[in-house]
Design an enzyme around this catalytic site. Sequence first.
Site, PDB file in Angstrom:
ATOM      1  N   HIS A 194       0.838  -1.074  -0.331  1.00 59.19           N
ATOM      2  CA  HIS A 194      -0.040  -0.174   0.114  1.00 59.19           C
ATOM      3  C   HIS A 194       0.468   1.266  -0.100  1.00 59.19           C
ATOM      4  CE1 HIS A 194      -3.082  -2.513   2.346  1.00 59.19           C
ATOM      5  NE2 HIS A 194      -3.608  -2.426   0.667  1.00 59.19           N
ATOM      6  N   LYS A 200     -16.205  -6.165   5.601  1.00 60.72           N
ATOM      7  CA  LYS A 200     -14.516  -7.059   6.619  1.00 60.72           C
ATOM      8  C   LYS A 200     -15.638  -7.014   8.269  1.00 60.72           C
ATOM      9  CE  LYS A 200     -11.901  -6.210   2.759  1.00 60.72           C
ATOM     10  NZ  LYS A 200     -10.613  -5.582   2.715  1.00 60.72           N
ATOM     11  N   ARG A 218      -2.829  -6.119  -7.901  1.00 59.08           N
ATOM     12  CA  ARG A 218      -1.622  -6.983  -7.462  1.00 59.08           C
ATOM     13  C   ARG A 218      -1.606  -8.098  -8.194  1.00 59.08           C
ATOM     14  NH1 ARG A 218      -3.780  -8.971  -1.685  1.00 59.08           N
ATOM     15  NH2 ARG A 218      -5.428  -8.616  -3.187  1.00 59.08           N
ATOM     16  N   SER A 242      -4.109  -7.435   3.068  1.00 59.07           N
ATOM     17  CA  SER A 242      -4.096  -7.111   4.724  1.00 59.07           C
ATOM     18  C   SER A 242      -3.765  -8.798   5.536  1.00 59.07           C
ATOM     19  CB  SER A 242      -4.683  -5.657   5.187  1.00 59.07           C
ATOM     20  OG  SER A 242      -3.900  -5.081   4.588  1.00 59.07           O
TER      21      SER A 242
END
Length: 163
Positions: A19, A43, A93, A131
């Site tokens: 990030h 989340k 990614r 993460s």
Amino acid sequence: MSEKIGLYAGSFDPITNGHLNIVRRASKLFDKLYVAPMTNTSKNYMFTYQEKKNFIEAEITDLTNVEVIDSQGKLSTQLAQQLNAGFLVRSMRNPDDFGYESGVASINKVLDKNIETVFLLANDKYATISSSMMKEVAKFGGDISEFVPPAVAQALIKKLRKE
């Protein structure tokens, strides 16, 4: 000429070196870049907004055109409108991220046709970092020092030990 303002929004729970690499690269593209820890209702967060903000601010002290802002309870497009940001920065990614991120960009374009999404591909060094993966590795005692800032690694380990 008008100022180019970008917004990089994400859950950043926690912020990773990947990030931060995107923040550094995006800061070179815009006159002003806002970084916004956001809320994703799907989340469960480990860190509070203030903790995430503190982690990010500690790592970007040298970037004079970057500011971490409060974004709680807003859509990215709403926040961009409020900030006069014409660009949303998103990172990818891998091919799986492309599918998800292109969907997000399409929805954002419907919400505000004047905001452009700018995609930055992850540096190869960070292409496998997420993460959630960092939380998993830390939970089982793995070394995450190469993937997150030192303060994040320490805080993650401390929180996981309390569980």
